[in-house]
Design a protein around this motif. Structure first.
Motif, PDB file in Angstrom:
ATOM      1  N   HIS A 190       0.813  -1.215   0.000  1.00 11.48           N
ATOM      2  CA  HIS A 190       0.000   0.000   0.000  1.00 11.48           C
ATOM      3  C   HIS A 190       0.846   1.265   0.000  1.00 11.48           C
ATOM      4  O   HIS A 190       0.316   2.361   0.143  1.00 11.48           O
ATOM      5  CB  HIS A 190      -0.922   0.013   1.225  1.00 11.48           C
ATOM      6  N   GLY A 191       2.141   1.124  -0.173  1.00  8.05           N
ATOM      7  CA  GLY A 191       3.022   2.291  -0.130  1.00  8.05           C
ATOM      8  C   GLY A 191       3.529   2.722  -1.484  1.00  8.05           C
ATOM      9  O   GLY A 191       4.536   3.420  -1.573  1.00  8.05           O
ATOM     10  N   GLY A 192       2.852   2.291  -2.559  1.00  6.07           N
ATOM     11  CA  GLY A 192       3.305   2.642  -3.888  1.00  6.07           C
ATOM     12  C   GLY A 192       4.643   1.997  -4.182  1.00  6.07           C
ATOM     13  O   GLY A 192       4.825   0.795  -3.992  1.00  6.07           O
ATOM     14  N   ASN A 193       5.601   2.801  -4.626  1.00  3.71           N
ATOM     15  CA  ASN A 193       6.928   2.286  -4.956  1.00  3.71           C
ATOM     16  C   ASN A 193       7.878   2.320  -3.770  1.00  3.71           C
ATOM     17  O   ASN A 193       9.056   2.005  -3.905  1.00  3.71           O
ATOM     18  CB  ASN A 193       7.525   3.109  -6.106  1.00  3.71           C
ATOM     19  N   ASP A 194       7.380   2.721  -2.604  1.00  2.00           N
ATOM     20  CA  ASP A 194       8.220   2.811  -1.411  1.00  2.00           C
ATOM     21  C   ASP A 194       8.425   1.421  -0.817  1.00  2.00           C
ATOM     22  O   ASP A 194       7.489   0.807  -0.313  1.00  2.00           O
ATOM     23  CB  ASP A 194       7.555   3.731  -0.378  1.00  2.00           C
ATOM     24  N   ASP A 195       9.658   0.913  -0.906  1.00  2.00           N
ATOM     25  CA  ASP A 195       9.954  -0.422  -0.360  1.00  2.00           C
ATOM     26  C   ASP A 195      10.586  -0.339   1.020  1.00  2.00           C
ATOM     27  O   ASP A 195      11.218  -1.284   1.478  1.00  2.00           O
ATOM     28  CB  ASP A 195      10.841  -1.216  -1.314  1.00  2.00           C
ATOM     29  N   GLY A 196      10.409   0.810   1.673  1.00  2.93           N
ATOM     30  CA  GLY A 196      10.974   0.982   3.003  1.00  2.93           C
ATOM     31  C   GLY A 196      12.474   1.163   3.013  1.00  2.93           C
ATOM     32  O   GLY A 196      13.116   1.004   4.052  1.00  2.93           O
ATOM     33  N   GLY A 197      13.037   1.522   1.868  1.00  2.00           N
ATOM     34  CA  GLY A 197      14.486   1.686   1.776  1.00  2.00           C
ATOM     35  C   GLY A 197      15.242   0.388   1.598  1.00  2.00           C
ATOM     36  O   GLY A 197      16.468   0.376   1.673  1.00  2.00           O
TER      37      GLY A 197
END
Length: 270
Positions: A185-192
């Motif tokens: 649910h964070g789009g392209n954000d993989d948490g770094g």
């Protein structure tokens, strides 16, 4: 300016020629030239594929990076990016860029492993959020093996929060495979994750490509790469290795002192 045509000539010649070119790569203008090098000498741009990396191979890489940090930063060993320690039956390798981003690799004697990462600029950063997103944390930690639950509940930031809340990505190795519940649910954000695990350089050449400028290494690739390749292959360091990677060692201390500190780490032989 180095052109794509010139780069094509470099890549067909000896390693020494390519290595000399790499020393000026960061001043080269042109995406096409860099892409050509990536295609012809991929070892300089290699990235780890954690899903297909065994725990033993991962530990070998982490040990190598710890050793290299001791060699290139003998004057800043208390703030090395890569560090090692043990807690009970668990070996802990940590990367910390001292800018708010970090990950740790915990490896138990039985071969199970846990990777926890935190990127302070990620939108998944719960510590910076107005309200903790328990749905996110419950999802990424679902089915976490029991042996690691105490780890993620450890206090962090002097007890202000827990390790669990200081997580933007995590994965663990159990029953012979890596397990990860990715948050979609964070789009392209993989948490770094891509950024941080990208610091685990799988080849000596990839380590050199990032660290020659980052650590302002004084010697050229022709001198440095053989040493780095040897450390990758053997996970061992000599006084001569330190002198090549950090020629100013005499201005700080005896290289034997660095070797003594490395020995005191007591990292396992793999």
């Amino acid at each position: 300016m180095t052109t794509t045509l010139e780069l094509s000539r470099y890549t067909k010649e000896s390693d020494g020629t390519v290595d000399r070119f790499l020393e000026t790569l960061h001043t080269t203008v042109g995406e096409a030239a860099c892409q050509k090098l990536a295609e012809t000498r991929p070892e300089f741009f290699a990235e780890i594929e954690i899903e297909t990396t065994s725990v033993e191979a991962l530990e070998r890489l982490m040990q190598t990076l710890v050793l290299l940090d001791y060699c290139v930063s003998p004057d800043y060993r208390d703030i090395n990016e890569f560090t090692y320690k043990t807690e009970g039956d668990t070996r802990i390798y940590t990367y910390d860029n001292r800018s708010g981003d970090e990950f740790s690799v915990r490896i138990a004697d039985n071969g199970e492993a846990l990777i926890i990462g935190f990127d302070h600029e990620s939108e998944l950063n719960q510590f910076a959020a107005d309200e903790i997103d328990e749905e996110f944390l419950n999802h990424i930690y679902a089915d976490l093996p029991e042996r690691w639950r105490a780890v993620v509940e450890q206090p962090a930031f002097s007890g202000a929060t827990t390790r669990r809340e200081l997580t933007t990505f995590c994965l663990w190795h159990t029953d012979g495979r890596w397990v990860q519940h990715k948050w979609t649910h964070g789009g392209n954000d993989d948490g770094g994750q891509s950024f941080l695990l990208g610091m685990i350089f799988p080849t000596a050449e990839a380590w050199y490509e990032r660290n020659h400028d980052f650590h302002a290494l004084q010697e050229g690739a022709a001198q440095i790469l053989p040493v780095v390749r040897k450390i990758y292959d053997t996970r061992s360091v000599t006084a001569e290795d330190i002198r090549i990677l950090f020629p100013d060692i005499d201005e700080l201390e005896d290289e034997d002192e660095v070797l003594d500190e490395i020995r005191r780490l007591d990292m396992p032989t793999l």
